[in-house]
Design a protein around this motif. Structure first.
Motif, PDB file in Angstrom:
ATOM      1  N   GLY A 251      18.157   8.780  -6.934  1.00  0.00           N
ATOM      2  CA  GLY A 251      16.830   9.241  -7.085  1.00  0.00           C
ATOM      3  C   GLY A 251      15.805   8.351  -6.416  1.00  0.00           C
ATOM      4  N   ILE A 252      14.594   8.816  -6.348  1.00  0.00           N
ATOM      5  CA  ILE A 252      13.400   8.052  -5.672  1.00  0.00           C
ATOM      6  C   ILE A 252      12.490   7.577  -6.655  1.00  0.00           C
ATOM      7  CG2 ILE A 252      11.612   8.463  -3.999  1.00  0.00           C
ATOM      8  CD1 ILE A 252      13.251  10.707  -2.725  1.00  0.00           C
ATOM      9  N   ALA A 253      11.931   6.386  -6.592  1.00  0.00           N
ATOM     10  CA  ALA A 253      10.692   6.086  -7.409  1.00  0.00           C
ATOM     11  C   ALA A 253       9.649   5.563  -6.420  1.00  0.00           C
ATOM     12  CB  ALA A 253      11.265   4.732  -8.056  1.00  0.00           C
ATOM     13  N   THR A 254       8.393   6.233  -6.444  1.00  0.00           N
ATOM     14  CA  THR A 254       7.205   5.904  -5.701  1.00  0.00           C
ATOM     15  C   THR A 254       6.362   4.881  -6.543  1.00  0.00           C
ATOM     16  OG1 THR A 254       7.611   7.975  -4.473  1.00  0.00           O
ATOM     17  CG2 THR A 254       5.483   6.921  -4.034  1.00  0.00           C
ATOM     18  N   SER A 255       5.970   4.085  -5.915  1.00  0.00           N
ATOM     19  CA  SER A 255       4.882   3.119  -6.611  1.00  0.00           C
ATOM     20  C   SER A 255       3.558   2.838  -5.780  1.00  0.00           C
ATOM     21  CB  SER A 255       5.373   2.006  -7.051  1.00  0.00           C
ATOM     22  OG  SER A 255       6.737   1.810  -7.847  1.00  0.00           O
ATOM     23  N   PHE A 256       2.585   3.327  -6.581  1.00  0.00           N
ATOM     24  CA  PHE A 256       1.218   2.950  -5.913  1.00  0.00           C
ATOM     25  C   PHE A 256       0.878   1.835  -6.120  1.00  0.00           C
ATOM     26  CE2 PHE A 256      -0.080   7.759  -6.778  1.00  0.00           C
ATOM     27  CZ  PHE A 256       0.672   8.280  -5.732  1.00  0.00           C
ATOM     28  N   ILE A 257       0.546   1.098  -5.099  1.00  0.00           N
ATOM     29  CA  ILE A 257      -0.198  -0.467  -5.085  1.00  0.00           C
ATOM     30  C   ILE A 257      -1.630  -0.446  -4.633  1.00  0.00           C
ATOM     31  CG2 ILE A 257       2.146  -1.357  -5.523  1.00  0.00           C
ATOM     32  CD1 ILE A 257       1.600  -2.636  -2.691  1.00  0.00           C
ATOM     33  N   ASN A 258      -2.345  -1.307  -4.997  1.00  0.00           N
ATOM     34  CA  ASN A 258      -3.657  -1.685  -4.143  1.00  0.00           C
ATOM     35  C   ASN A 258      -4.009  -3.159  -4.661  1.00  0.00           C
ATOM     36  OD1 ASN A 258      -5.202  -1.222  -6.688  1.00  0.00           O
ATOM     37  ND2 ASN A 258      -5.148   1.120  -6.467  1.00  0.00           N
ATOM     38  N   LYS A 259      -5.316  -3.226  -4.378  1.00  0.00           N
ATOM     39  CA  LYS A 259      -6.053  -4.922  -4.374  1.00  0.00           C
ATOM     40  C   LYS A 259      -6.002  -4.881  -6.176  1.00  0.00           C
ATOM     41  CE  LYS A 259      -7.996  -5.282   0.195  1.00  0.00           C
ATOM     42  NZ  LYS A 259      -9.367  -5.139   0.993  1.00  0.00           N
ATOM     43  N   ASN A 260      -6.247  -4.132  -6.980  1.00  0.00           N
ATOM     44  CA  ASN A 260      -6.112  -4.156  -8.305  1.00  0.00           C
ATOM     45  C   ASN A 260      -5.049  -4.740  -8.955  1.00  0.00           C
ATOM     46  OD1 ASN A 260      -9.007  -2.841  -7.974  1.00  0.00           O
ATOM     47  ND2 ASN A 260      -7.889  -0.819  -8.800  1.00  0.00           N
ATOM     48  N   GLN A 261      -3.955  -4.868  -8.345  1.00  0.00           N
ATOM     49  CA  GLN A 261      -2.644  -5.641  -8.853  1.00  0.00           C
ATOM     50  C   GLN A 261      -2.884  -6.920  -8.533  1.00  0.00           C
ATOM     51  OE1 GLN A 261      -1.603  -2.328  -7.571  1.00  0.00           O
ATOM     52  NE2 GLN A 261      -1.943  -1.825  -9.732  1.00  0.00           N
ATOM     53  N   SER A 262      -2.199  -7.749  -9.517  1.00  0.00           N
ATOM     54  CA  SER A 262      -2.299  -9.271  -9.373  1.00  0.00           C
ATOM     55  C   SER A 262      -1.153  -9.636  -8.201  1.00  0.00           C
ATOM     56  CB  SER A 262      -1.835 -10.024 -10.923  1.00  0.00           C
ATOM     57  OG  SER A 262      -0.384  -9.728 -11.221  1.00  0.00           O
ATOM     58  N   GLU A 263      -1.228 -10.920  -7.487  1.00  0.00           N
ATOM     59  CA  GLU A 263      -0.477 -11.087  -6.713  1.00  0.00           C
ATOM     60  C   GLU A 263       0.830 -11.421  -7.524  1.00  0.00           C
ATOM     61  OE1 GLU A 263      -0.351 -14.692  -3.564  1.00  0.00           O
ATOM     62  OE2 GLU A 263      -2.204 -13.347  -3.382  1.00  0.00           O
TER      63      GLU A 263
END
Length: 591
Positions: free
Chosen positions: A495-507
């Motif tokens: 299967g495939i898992a796509t995750s969106f990340i941006n600057k809102n996520q903690s380091e």
């Protein structure tokens, strides 16, 4: 003559220090405490010398003590932190603790494997485990069995397994089923989609079948076995599996086994009807189960078998006290089983208090991602996420599962997809039971193409045909990410898992994700590759402590001193609130 008189009256000068000491001795004598000075020592000439002060002694001891390296010091600090967070009450009933009741021997069962399995040497058993990548801990561990027939299940069960396309056991089943069938307590850790449900359902059915054949349950009696799940959806799914196998047994002339689904959102009267006839197996969520036991609608007097599915989530999510109350209703020893995909050491150590000579069966690292899932991570700005979502849906054919952190986001995405003509349904903790069940049923039946959900759908739910999971938000804890992407790539499929990340996520969560991708040999996007990684400097610390990453939550991108989950739980304890299992709002009633 005057000079002689002067000599007789002469008094030798006594130094101030000596006078003070003499005065102190007189006071001590008056109080009956002897004359030995606390601050001086007589030497061999009879003169007194001052003893070294405590400060001097302390600095001397520091000089004499062996030097402790910075790494050793950090390892000690981490161990102290782990001990402090693990210093919770045992997972035992208050009644047993009060009466000092403890069980030292595992439960006995009449099950025995064929002689060629019993005659396997320890070395031969270890060879099989090595071949199947199974790690075990414990004493007198039953030998692994590589096929269902040798596990001595009745023919109807074997035929049903074959009809479902299950021809041979998965690694967790190879070792887990013999352990449970032989009556041992167990902690089972395996990646999502590895067939954990069958590991505890099949032995439970065998136990119920044996007890019913031997004596039969009268009205109002039972259950003989209990399965506790953290969410209503997971409880229903487990109940359906139980019903599937008990139905084929009944059709082939075996005694009728009655099972009951004990969850909130369903009329209690219909549940009580099953209890009145005598119930063999109960699958429940903690809230409704506790309610029924407290109202004496059901008892656990005959219950010999207890499974906590997704056990770490149950304990983490504030159900610990509820479960301890359930333990109080047991009247005798029971076989206790704990299962999960993510179970760090702190939960294992805590859970062992409820188990008798437990066997830990581990297939892969606790908290590791399923290797059958291709993990893709994409940097998407917050305002562009909902538009880019449509593009992502084109990657694979339906069904697709979309995860969000907040209930409001679930509703927004659901509405947006409907406007764009996508057949979508949504579930979260704010929806009533009927809506939730309709959404799950229509999605499983293939009538709807997309399911938008909070983490309520991430724990243990089985959607066999899902090829794509989209993380619209990265979860706050890496454990939730592992559970979410485990909804695809199940039962050996990819299967495939796509995750969106941006600057809102903690380091911290991004570093955990980077290490998880590295461990699963997946492509690491530039945005993660460029992050400053403190764990590269902490390799020496990992070797010294024997723990890679965090000993508390299992995240590989940080140590326990920077654990966001631990920080979150501390702030929660101060606020005196419980985290929402479905995302970030209030509980909204029982799960």
């Amino acid at each position: 003559m005057a000079a002689v008189e002067e000599e007789e009256t002469y008094e030798e000068y006594v130094p101030v220090r000596k006078r003070r000491m003499m005065e102190a001795q007189k006071i001590l004598q008056r109080k009956g405490r002897g004359v030995v000075s606390a601050t001086t020592d007589p030497n061999e000439n009879g003169k007194t010398e001052a003893k070294p002060s405590l400060l001097v002694k302390a600095s001397q001891l520091k000089k004499d003590a062996p030097e402790v390296s910075a790494t050793e010091q950090m390892v000690r600090q981490e161990l102290e932190m782990l001990e402090r967070v693990s210093e919770r009450k045992n997972l035992m009933s208050v009644r047993e603790l009060a009466k000092g009741i403890s069980y030292t021997e595992p439960m006995k069962t009449s099950w025995k494997p064929p002689s060629h399995i019993r005659n396997l040497t320890e070395k031969e058993s270890d060879e099989i485990r090595k071949q199947w990548h199974i790690l075990v801990e414990g004493d007198e561990i039953p030998a692994p069995i590589k096929n269902f027939k040798d596990m001595r299940f009745p023919d109807p069960i074997l035929k049903k397994l074959k009809a479902k396309g299950i021809t041979r056991p998965t690694p967790i089943q190879v070792q887990g089923l013999p352990v449970i069938l032989s009556g041992r307590d167990m902690i089972g850790i395996a990646f999502t989609g590895s067939g954990k449900t069958l590991v505890f359902v099949l032995p439970l059915i065998m136990l119920a079948l044996q007890e019913e054949s031997r004596m039969g349950l009268g009205p109002g009696q039972g259950p003989l076995g209990l399965v506790v799940c953290p969410s209503r959806e997971l409880a229903r799914q487990t109940f359906d599996v139980v019903e599937e196998f008990t139905a084929v047994l009944r059709e082939k002339g075996h005694p009728e086994l009655r099972s009951m689904l004990c969850i909130g959102g369903i009329d209690m009267r219909s549940q009580l009807e099953v209890v009145k006839r005598g119930v063999h197996i109960v699958v429940a969520t903690p809230g409704r189960l506790k309610d029924m036991l407290a109202k004496k609608k059901m008892t656990l007097d005959l219950c010999k078998y207890l499974t906590l599915d997704e056990a770490d989530r149950l304990i983490d999510l504030g159900f610990e006290e509820d479960i301890r109350e359930v333990f109080d209703h047991f009247k005798a020893q029971r076989q206790t089983l704990l299962f999960s995909a993510t179970m760090p050491k702190k939960i294992q150590n805590f859970a062992k208090s409820a188990l008798v000579k437990p066997v830990i069966v581990n297939v892969g690292r606790a908290g590791a991602a399923n290797l059958d899932v291709i993990q893709e991570v994409e940097y998407v700005k917050a305002e562009a996420k909902i538009v880019y979502l449509l593009e992502c849906l084109q990657k694979t054919p339906p069904p697709v599962l979309i995860f969000c952190e907040n209930k409001a986001d679930v509703d927004d995405i659901h509405e947006y997809l409907l406007l764009k003509g996508v057949e979508a349904v949504a579930i979260h903790g704010g929806k009533d039971q009927e809506e939730r069940e309709f959404a799950i049923a229509s999605f499983k039946a293939g009538k709807k193409d997309v399911l938008v959900a909070t983490d309520v759908a991430s724990k243990g739910l089985d959607f066999p045909d899902i090829q794509h999971v989209i993380n619209y938000d990265m979860p706050a804890e890496i454990e939730n990410y592992v559970h979410r992407i485990g909804r695809t790539g199940r039962c050996g499929k990819t299967g495939i898992a796509t995750s969106f990340i941006n600057k809102n996520q903690s380091e911290t969560i991004l570093l955990d994700l980077k290490h998880l991708l590295k461990e699963a040999k997946q492509r690491i996007p530039p945005v993660l590759a460029t992050l400053d990684d403190p764990m590269e400097e902490a390799e020496e610390l990992a070797k010294a402590s024997g723990v890679s990453g965090c000993a508390y939550c299992g995240g590989l991108g940080h140590r326990i001193s920077e654990c966001p989950k631990l920080e979150h739980q501390k702030s929660q304890a101060i606020a005196g609130t419980r985290r929402d299992y479905f995302g970030s709002g209030g509980y909204g009633g029982e799960i």
